[in-house]
Write an enzyme that holds these catalytic residues in place. Structure first.
Site, PDB file in Angstrom:
ATOM      1  N   GLY A  53       0.806  -1.217   0.000  1.00  8.78           N
ATOM      2  CA  GLY A  53       0.000   0.000   0.000  1.00  8.78           C
ATOM      3  C   GLY A  53       0.837   1.264   0.000  1.00  8.78           C
ATOM      4  O   GLY A  53       1.318   1.698   1.056  1.00  8.78           O
TER       5      GLY A  53
ATOM      6  N   THR B 103      -0.003   3.918  -2.846  1.00  9.58           N
ATOM      7  CA  THR B 103      -0.911   4.905  -3.441  1.00  9.58           C
ATOM      8  C   THR B 103      -2.050   5.247  -2.480  1.00  9.58           C
ATOM      9  O   THR B 103      -2.562   4.372  -1.775  1.00  9.58           O
ATOM     10  CB  THR B 103      -1.494   4.338  -4.751  1.00  9.58           C
ATOM     11  OG1 THR B 103      -0.412   3.983  -5.607  1.00  9.58           O
ATOM     12  CG2 THR B 103      -2.389   5.339  -5.442  1.00  9.58           C
TER      13      THR B 103
ATOM     14  N   ILE C 113      -5.141  -0.911  -4.364  1.00  5.85           N
ATOM     15  CA  ILE C 113      -4.144  -1.865  -3.874  1.00  5.85           C
ATOM     16  C   ILE C 113      -4.452  -3.277  -4.381  1.00  5.85           C
ATOM     17  O   ILE C 113      -5.443  -3.913  -3.969  1.00  5.85           O
ATOM     18  CB  ILE C 113      -4.076  -1.823  -2.321  1.00  5.85           C
ATOM     19  CG1 ILE C 113      -3.869  -0.371  -1.839  1.00  5.85           C
ATOM     20  CG2 ILE C 113      -2.962  -2.741  -1.818  1.00  5.85           C
ATOM     21  CD1 ILE C 113      -2.674   0.351  -2.461  1.00  5.85           C
TER      22      ILE C 113
ATOM     23  N   GLU D 116       2.830   1.368 -11.152  1.00  5.42           N
ATOM     24  CA  GLU D 116       4.300   1.266 -11.015  1.00  5.42           C
ATOM     25  C   GLU D 116       4.990   2.405 -11.761  1.00  5.42           C
ATOM     26  O   GLU D 116       6.049   2.219 -12.355  1.00  5.42           O
ATOM     27  CB  GLU D 116       4.803  -0.065 -11.576  1.00  5.42           C
ATOM     28  CG  GLU D 116       4.054  -1.254 -11.074  1.00  5.42           C
ATOM     29  CD  GLU D 116       4.642  -1.815  -9.812  1.00  5.42           C
ATOM     30  OE1 GLU D 116       5.707  -1.333  -9.382  1.00  5.42           O
ATOM     31  OE2 GLU D 116       4.024  -2.719  -9.245  1.00  5.42           O
ATOM     32  N   GLY D 117       4.376   3.584 -11.707  1.00  5.16           N
ATOM     33  CA  GLY D 117       4.920   4.753 -12.405  1.00  5.16           C
ATOM     34  C   GLY D 117       4.322   4.844 -13.791  1.00  5.16           C
ATOM     35  O   GLY D 117       4.476   3.934 -14.600  1.00  5.16           O
TER      36      GLY D 117
END
Ligand code: FAD
Length: 386
Positions: free
Chosen positions: A132, A134, A165, A365-366
């Site tokens: 977790g 974000t 998540i 992940e970006g």
């Protein structure tokens, strides 16, 4: 070797790597492919059952050593991700989040006691983990996270919330990142702790064969030993993301390969204007361009994997791989969709499912933009994030 392996890149792999790949491919053929369209349509996946099967094969925390983990190379792990994602990006996400995010965080930053408690059970799939970082209001900019950790005697109190998540609705433990007085810290939080509630996020149009949740933390009281002692500052969760992104560099190629193979087969048999679609020059131009991009993506993944195995992989290099391979995989999926015409939008074929999934892979992940900024910073020496 697959039809898209024009350059015989297979010859760059050793026997063990090829063997691991075959085993995972067989598992995906047996256990994922026959059911995944249905899971996707229902927005549900038997995550626990799959986790146990993946655990039996040693795919969970596969590249970690000790604590029941397989200790394989980064390249072997990458090939496993590729095969899993040829089945479905959501299924690969289950394995990535478990191994590269939750297990890696505990393996790298946890105490010996935390490792003993969680890693062997997570390696077999008996326990499921999530990660977790974000939050509802903080995605690309985790440094401004609002979740707080404060000491209360020997205990910690966690307050805040995490959003989007993966695995949360079915997880036993969450690695939660929170801001404490001294900076960002990580905690191994059993999800049955009082004050924790998990809500499944429904109505996703992407990654539907993956369980995603929101975690609310209402003054969750944790003993002192829930803190991951080695993780201090934002660089700890970012190092976990680098691990997981490496898997994605490979995984996205799996989704693209499945689209390409499906399209080659379709275009060879579907006839219009008296000849197979594959016989039209315009179709061949599309197929050739896609196969070239796929091969380039594989070379890139393999190079990054070999760097990882040599202990030399840098985060901005992983950004190059994630940016390129997910972007190109999505372009391949969309182009394949055109060749299947109306059938391209049908759930009878995997193309639209892969394309929709890759929208999430492009974001998590970006995002692509964040990876461009990482690469831009490396090129110019200037930070253009804010
Ligand atoms: C299916 C799914 C599963 C996920 N699983 C997890 C998980 O397990 N754990 C977890 O912690 N998170 C998870 N995420 C969250 C994911 O990592 C975030 O969605 C992602 O980091 C982007 O954050 P955001 O959605 O808040 O978008 P934002 O940060 O609001 O960004 C929106 C847009 O603005 C752009 N942008 C933002 N900042 C800049 C800038 N400085 N310059 C230029 N453009 C910018 C972004 O690139 C993007 O295009 C998941 C997401 C999805 C969709």
């Amino acid at each position: 070797m697959t039809p898209v392996d024009l350059l015989d890149l297979d010859s760059l792999l050793d026997d063990e790597e090829r063997q691991i790949r075959s085993v995972v491919r067989r598992l995906v053929d047996d256990r994922v492919r026959p059911h995944v369209a249905d899971w996707y349509e229902r927005g549900h996946v038997p995550a626990r059952e799959l986790a146990r099967e993946f655990g039996r094969l040693g795919l969970l925390g596969m590249h970690l050593t000790g604590y029941g983990c397989a200790g394989s190379t980064a390249v072997a792990y990458g090939l496993a991700c590729l095969e899993l994602e040829a089945g479905d990006s959501g299924v690969r996400s289950l394995v990535s989040v478990q191994g590269s995010l939750a297990m890696y965080a505990i393996w790298r930053y946890g105490s010996e006691e935390q490792k003993q408690r969680w890693l062997p059970a997570m390696a077999t799939g008996e326990a499921i983990g999530c990660f977790g970082l974000t939050e509802p209001d903080h995605g690309s900019d985790p440094a401004s996270m609002a979740t707080r950790a404060r000491r209360d005697g020997d205990d910690w109190l966690l307050h805040g919330g995490k959003m989007w998540i993966t695995n949360a609705p079915v997880a036993d433990v969450a690695v939660i990142w929170a801001r404490a007085e001294e900076g960002v810290r990580g905690f191994a939080v059993p999800l049955d702790s009082p004050g924790v509630s998990v809500r499944e996020i429904r109505r996703k149009m992407s990654l539907r064969a993956s369980l995603t949740g929101e975690i609310a933390l209402d003054d969750v009281r944790l003993p002192a030993d829930a803190l991951l002692p080695g993780a201090a500052g934002l660089k700890a969760p970012l190092s976990c993301l680098t691990e997981a992104r490496h898997g994605i560099v490979w995984g996205a190629l799996g989704a693209a390969r499945d689209c390409l193979e499906t399209t080659l087969a379709y275009a060879g048999t579907r006839t219009q204007f008296g000849r197979p679609l594959a016989g039209f020059q315009l179709t061949q131009a599309k197929l050739a361009d896609m196969a070239v991009e796929w091969q380039k993506g594989f070379l890139l993944a393999l190079h990054l994997g070999r760097l990882a195995d040599a202990g030399k992989l840098r985060p901005e290099q992983v950004s190059v791989g994630k940016l390129n391979n997910v972007r190109e995989a999505l372009a391949i999926a969309r182009q394949c969709r055109t060749i299947l015409g109306a059938n391209g939008v049908s759930g009878e074929y995997p193309i639209m499912r892969h394309a929709n999934n890759l929208e999430s892979v492009l974001t998590y992940e970006g995002t692509s933009e964040i990876h461009q900024l990482v690469i831009g910073q490396r090129l110019t020496g200037l930070n253009a994030f804010a």
